[in-house]
Design an enzyme around this catalytic site. Sequence first.
Site, PDB file in Angstrom:
ATOM      1  N   ASN A 103      20.051  33.424   2.014  1.00 45.31           N
ATOM      2  CA  ASN A 103      20.345  32.175   0.419  1.00 45.31           C
ATOM      3  C   ASN A 103      18.763  32.844   0.831  1.00 45.31           C
ATOM      4  OD1 ASN A 103      18.788  29.755  -0.795  1.00 45.31           O
ATOM      5  ND2 ASN A 103      18.021  28.129   1.526  1.00 45.31           N
ATOM      6  N   TRP A 104      18.637  33.428  -0.933  1.00 41.34           N
ATOM      7  CA  TRP A 104      17.811  33.758  -1.369  1.00 41.34           C
ATOM      8  C   TRP A 104      16.668  33.135  -2.237  1.00 41.34           C
ATOM      9  CZ3 TRP A 104      20.351  38.768  -4.246  1.00 41.34           C
ATOM     10  CH2 TRP A 104      20.830  39.644  -3.270  1.00 41.34           C
ATOM     11  N   LYS A 105      17.121  31.589  -2.222  1.00 38.29           N
ATOM     12  CA  LYS A 105      16.066  30.667  -3.035  1.00 38.29           C
ATOM     13  C   LYS A 105      15.588  31.416  -4.292  1.00 38.29           C
ATOM     14  CE  LYS A 105      14.483  29.221   1.456  1.00 38.29           C
ATOM     15  NZ  LYS A 105      13.504  28.558   2.807  1.00 38.29           N
ATOM     16  N   HIS A 163      19.544  21.168   1.037  1.00 40.78           N
ATOM     17  CA  HIS A 163      18.511  21.971   0.953  1.00 40.78           C
ATOM     18  C   HIS A 163      17.670  20.798   1.749  1.00 40.78           C
ATOM     19  CE1 HIS A 163      15.597  25.256   2.253  1.00 40.78           C
ATOM     20  NE2 HIS A 163      16.402  25.656   2.311  1.00 40.78           N
ATOM     21  N   GLU A 169      14.433  22.067   1.194  1.00 44.83           N
ATOM     22  CA  GLU A 169      13.420  22.087  -0.050  1.00 44.83           C
ATOM     23  C   GLU A 169      13.998  21.193  -1.232  1.00 44.83           C
ATOM     24  OE1 GLU A 169      13.944  26.247  -1.151  1.00 44.83           O
ATOM     25  OE2 GLU A 169      12.535  26.475   1.665  1.00 44.83           O
ATOM     26  N   GLU A 196      18.763  22.241   9.811  1.00 50.90           N
ATOM     27  CA  GLU A 196      17.192  23.452   9.619  1.00 50.90           C
ATOM     28  C   GLU A 196      16.505  22.304   9.374  1.00 50.90           C
ATOM     29  OE1 GLU A 196      18.283  26.763   6.782  1.00 50.90           O
ATOM     30  OE2 GLU A 196      17.954  25.082   4.875  1.00 50.90           O
ATOM     31  N   GLY A 214      10.410  28.623   6.812  1.00 52.35           N
ATOM     32  CA  GLY A 214       9.345  29.676   6.023  1.00 52.35           C
ATOM     33  C   GLY A 214       8.444  29.565   6.837  1.00 52.35           C
ATOM     34  N   SER A 236      13.759  30.246   9.462  1.00 49.45           N
ATOM     35  CA  SER A 236      12.400  32.090  10.003  1.00 49.45           C
ATOM     36  C   SER A 236      14.124  32.052  11.263  1.00 49.45           C
ATOM     37  CB  SER A 236      11.781  31.156  11.216  1.00 49.45           C
ATOM     38  OG  SER A 236      10.594  29.999  10.369  1.00 49.45           O
ATOM     39  N   GLY A 293      16.779  32.745   5.216  1.00 48.79           N
ATOM     40  CA  GLY A 293      15.975  32.613   3.874  1.00 48.79           C
ATOM     41  C   GLY A 293      15.383  33.689   4.120  1.00 48.79           C
ATOM     42  N   GLY A 294      14.108  33.694   4.189  1.00 51.67           N
ATOM     43  CA  GLY A 294      13.026  34.840   3.876  1.00 51.67           C
ATOM     44  C   GLY A 294      13.452  36.427   4.994  1.00 51.67           C
TER      45      GLY A 294
END
Length: 252
Positions: free
Chosen positions: A11-13, A98, A100, A170, A176, A215, A236-237
């Site tokens: 997930n590149w956001k 998600h 966010e 999640e 993150g 994470s 993500g990251g």
Amino acid sequence: MSTRTPLIAGNWKMHGSLKDSEALVSALCAGVVGSEGPQMLLCPSYIYIQAVGKWLHGSAIQLGAQNLAEPTGPGAFTGEVSGTMLRDFGCEYVIVGHSERRALYGETNELVAAKFVTAQSQGLTPILCVGETLEEREADRTQTIVQQQVEAVLESVEVEALSNAVVAYEPVWAIGTGRTATPDQAQEVHALIRAMIGSRDVTIAAGLRILYGGSVKGANAKELFAMEDIDGGLVGGASLDAQEFLTIFQAA
Ligand code: PGA
């Protein structure tokens, strides 16, 4: 891990540039050879989907989006992107709900369920994200929250719909933050989700892929993926770094 094919989704956001994305995709394509074993999926921001799709052409890596419009459209929905448009550019999956989107854009359980339905009606496989906040965990409400999030979808669809869907657990406090759920903490919730589906249909529950997100890194992926009900990760990251993401992929 079971006989379910593991899925490692990036997930590149709202990260990257066209140039960074090209380098990342090219390194990933070089690292993922053959279509045996786990599947890799990339979810770039809308604007890069077309380019990423072209770069992925001929590779085993799949393409998805991070969100979609709830109305099936077409119509007067300024700023929105429909699942049909995503399909036009080669997307097969779409993330819905998600945390966010829930926290920053006010997406409720009901809206997320509606997006889930829209995604499937447009030929996309939804990746339904669920998870509790730190406050909810500390108040011992993890089960209740996750159950409500899954239940909202099950109120809108028959359980059969889950045979063409992925769930991602999640925990919000792990996203993150560098603070990962322990394999046991994650497994407990994954098993709960599978049991919820299993109380309706055992076969569908057994085939459902439940990803862990929050994470995930090269260093912790193996122990998470070793758990019985963890079928891969939503990353993500660490998905923005080709080496790190490939290490996670190989751990599956
Ligand atoms: P993270 O994000 O891997 O950076 O924690 C996961 C996610 O939000 O899907």
